[in-house]
Scaffold this motif. Sequence first.
Motif: not given
Ligand SMILES: Cc1cc2nc3c(=O)[nH]c(=O)nc-3n(C[C@H](O)[C@H](O)[C@H](O)COP(=O)(O)O)c2cc1C
Length: 320
Positions: A199, A296, A21, A18, A177, A122, A69
């Motif tokens: 994560t 996760s 940002g 991912s 997750g 997404q 992104n």
């Molecule tokens: C610290 C953090 C920052 C995130 N920032 C963005 C972002 O800037 N752009 C984006 O498309 N998704 C962002 N996401 C969401 C992720 O794209 C994704 O939906 C998510 O991490 C999936 O779940 P997981 O964290 O359990 O792997 C972020 C997730 C986390 C944990």
Amino acid sequence: MPSTLAAVLGIDVGLLQSGMGGVAGADLACAVSNAGAAGCAGGYKLVDAALSAMLERLATGTDRPVGVNLIPEVVGPDELDHQITQVLDETPERVYLSLFGMPEDDAVFKRIVAAGRQLVVQIGTVEDGVHAAERGAVVVAQGIEAGGHLLGTSQRDELVAALRAELPDTCLVASGGIGSPDEAARALAAGADGVLLGTAFVVAHESRAHAYFKAAVTAADQADTVITDVYEIGWPGRRHRVLATAVTSDPEQAKKFIGKTVVEGKPYLVPRFSSAVPTDATTGRIEEMAMYCGQSCSAISSEISAADVVAAYAHVLPGA
Ligand SMILES: Cc1cc2nc3c(=O)[nH]c(=O)nc-3n(C[C@H](O)[C@H](O)[C@H](O)COP(=O)(O)O)c2cc1C
């Protein structure tokens, strides 16, 4: 038959990192791509010279597919258009675009696809997934297990299965997750062609997450995460999954500045309730800030290199 994510993007391991940002800069993105998966740098906070600097680091840091992104909802249509122009003009074709949520205008899809770029979007609903797929995007289905802002209200594998029923031939990626290869295998069994991890890469050595945030993720269990809307300054009106903090448990606290940070050389104050994630450039009350974290985290227990994260998934997410 749908293609695997690896075949569609031209990578060896069907895994997207991912573009978080603040956390995912060019170093993390390039490390993931050089390890055989698809890295992605978070670009939504950046424009003009700051975005150009990041794009240059991305293009010179790897000769493999890698992404940028952007977040349509946060920047609005005009700035999004400007950011997309920069990416298309300043990077080679192997740099793909990734959007968090749907753009307001369908012209965004047409422009990116017509430029010959891979587009990854997404989404959190079947309706948005079908819309994005019909316009040529790889669809990332985000479940509510995910860390960060939430696009829908469905569990990951329910959404994946519902989308697969509607879109038998679309490249479909599961998100939310996934912290272990076994969980990735469950998502594939529900109908996904690959997975996206957020994560799991927060704790990578190359991630720019603050050291306190990384340590908190490795120590956390999914019960330590909450869905809330308290971190709304900078991004109002959307729920997010974060590590529970004194702020999530008592949202009536005073709206005061609690820290400072720097984004691409520019200093900013961080107010309590800010949506800004704590990075290695942030100081102050990190423990009160928005530490986005998915369920996760239960399966993530140590800080490792990005290449080791990718290697752990290689056997369940094979290439073409
Ligand atoms: C610290 C953090 C920052 C995130 N920032 C963005 C972002 O800037 N752009 C984006 O498309 N998704 C962002 N996401 C969401 C992720 O794209 C994704 O939906 C998510 O991490 C999936 O779940 P997981 O964290 O359990 O792997 C972020 C997730 C986390 C944990």
